[in-house]
Write a protein that holds these residues in place. Sequence first.
Motif, PDB file in Angstrom:
ATOM      1  N   MET A  92      73.244   1.577   2.804  1.00 24.63           N
ATOM      2  CA  MET A  92      74.113   0.895   1.841  1.00 24.63           C
ATOM      3  C   MET A  92      73.370   0.559   0.554  1.00 24.63           C
ATOM      4  SD  MET A  92      76.368  -1.607   4.309  1.00 24.63           S
ATOM      5  CE  MET A  92      77.418  -2.140   2.944  1.00 24.63           C
ATOM      6  N   ARG A 123      73.854   3.014  -2.190  1.00 20.73           N
ATOM      7  CA  ARG A 123      75.173   3.152  -2.815  1.00 20.73           C
ATOM      8  C   ARG A 123      75.637   1.914  -3.572  1.00 20.73           C
ATOM      9  NH1 ARG A 123      79.190   6.385   1.339  1.00 20.73           N
ATOM     10  NH2 ARG A 123      77.866   8.221   1.676  1.00 20.73           N
ATOM     11  N   TYR A 124      75.245   0.739  -3.099  1.00 14.53           N
ATOM     12  CA  TYR A 124      75.797  -0.499  -3.643  1.00 14.53           C
ATOM     13  C   TYR A 124      74.684  -1.361  -4.236  1.00 14.53           C
ATOM     14  CZ  TYR A 124      79.607   1.037  -0.629  1.00 14.53           C
ATOM     15  OH  TYR A 124      80.579   1.783  -0.018  1.00 14.53           O
ATOM     16  N   LYS A 159      72.061  -3.971  -4.535  1.00 13.35           N
ATOM     17  CA  LYS A 159      71.334  -4.588  -3.417  1.00 13.35           C
ATOM     18  C   LYS A 159      71.461  -6.110  -3.435  1.00 13.35           C
ATOM     19  CE  LYS A 159      68.153  -0.689  -3.612  1.00 13.35           C
ATOM     20  NZ  LYS A 159      68.902  -0.084  -4.764  1.00 13.35           N
ATOM     21  N   TYR A 185      74.143  -7.826  -4.080  1.00 14.76           N
ATOM     22  CA  TYR A 185      75.378  -8.153  -3.374  1.00 14.76           C
ATOM     23  C   TYR A 185      75.222  -7.955  -1.867  1.00 14.76           C
ATOM     24  CZ  TYR A 185      77.524  -8.010  -8.022  1.00 14.76           C
ATOM     25  OH  TYR A 185      77.834  -8.239  -9.344  1.00 14.76           O
ATOM     26  N   LEU A 186      74.486  -6.927  -1.502  1.00 19.61           N
ATOM     27  CA  LEU A 186      74.231  -6.673  -0.080  1.00 19.61           C
ATOM     28  C   LEU A 186      73.443  -7.830   0.535  1.00 19.61           C
ATOM     29  CD1 LEU A 186      74.354  -4.727   2.329  1.00 19.61           C
ATOM     30  CD2 LEU A 186      72.331  -3.576   1.407  1.00 19.61           C
TER      31      LEU A 186
END
Length: 409
Positions: free
Chosen positions: A279, A282-283, A285, A287-288
Amino acid sequence: MQYPPHPGLPSRSPSVQQVLLCGALIVTLSMGIRHGFGLWLQPITVERGWPRETFAFALAVQNLAWGAAGPIAGMLADRFGAWKALVIGALLYALGLVLMSVSQSGLAFTGSAGLLIGMAQSATTYAVIYGVLGRAVSPEKRSWAFGVAAAAGSFGQFCMIPLESHLIAGMGWQQALWVLAGAALLIIPLALGLREKGPRPAHAGPHQSIGQALREAFGYRSFQLLMLGYFVCGFQVVFIAVHMPSYLKDHGLEPGLATTSLALIGLFNIFGTYTAGLMGQRYPKRYLLSAIYALRAVTITVFLLVPLSAPSVWIFSAVMGFLWLSTVPPTNAVVLQIFGPQHLSMLGGFVFFSHQIGSFMGVWLGGKLYDATGSYDVVWLLAIALGVMAALVNLPVREQAIARQPLPA
């Protein structure tokens, strides 16, 4: 960009496949051994006649020593080669486990289980391994590679917990530590697979000294926020890892449930860390990371609110396991993304030092407040509050590469 070797000279880095395999096996052994230390809490304290705070303080010192020695191990690995740091760490690990088995006083136990093993872990886990990975893997695959290495540590936790429980039951806790000391020495031949040859590759941007790299990092707001979030990670996971077996036994649940709980954490951690690595490709980090900390706070809250039973422990362990070390790949990937690979092991070591200060507080306060109040309730509530805080502080992290001014000649 991928840095090519100097023409006519052998490549400094071993192949990506070799780095991943040897690095994953090393992390499997190192993290697998330490993940089961909570199984020793009751047999050691009962036989030695110590309060739980004595054991908890030694494990707290272990985590603090791990963090404090991490930047030094990272500097040595960046400067002289990761394999040398790994060999020294393996020898310290084996020595610490043997001395831990024969310690007769709280001071000696703190020196062996705490100081020696903590220093050993600083040289045999993520900071050093990620430094080699950062140089061997292309930028677009680094988050994934970090996830693979972290998943290997999770696999070690899953495999080693039942083994360590079986060794304690079948051989006694002292002999079990001797077996683990022999296992720690297997890191030495694996370290040779990470031996980098040839000249150190050139880095994009101006060359930095250690002092310049440290001033830049510690003066950068996003680095400070990452360290603060990682403090919370350490507090939560080490408190649970060390005190969960005793927490369950205090509530009258069968002893085997603690082994199952820790094993489930290790099993689901495999999927969680690997998923976090994917992830992170793609996104954003930040927010992850924020989502991981928020979900931890929710998970602990629900665990405390529902009636304690074997099914509730299984579900909690599975969910918390999925979130367990999932912070590791995105955190290290952000550090690499901001500052580049030149001083990655050292800067990763400093971020991890913050993690280990949190670990110290989590494991020590677990024992201290239990002895003072007769329960772990206050520490559970602290873990929830800190999880909310970590979710918030990761949101403003900037992931872009830092803009550097040309350095004077």
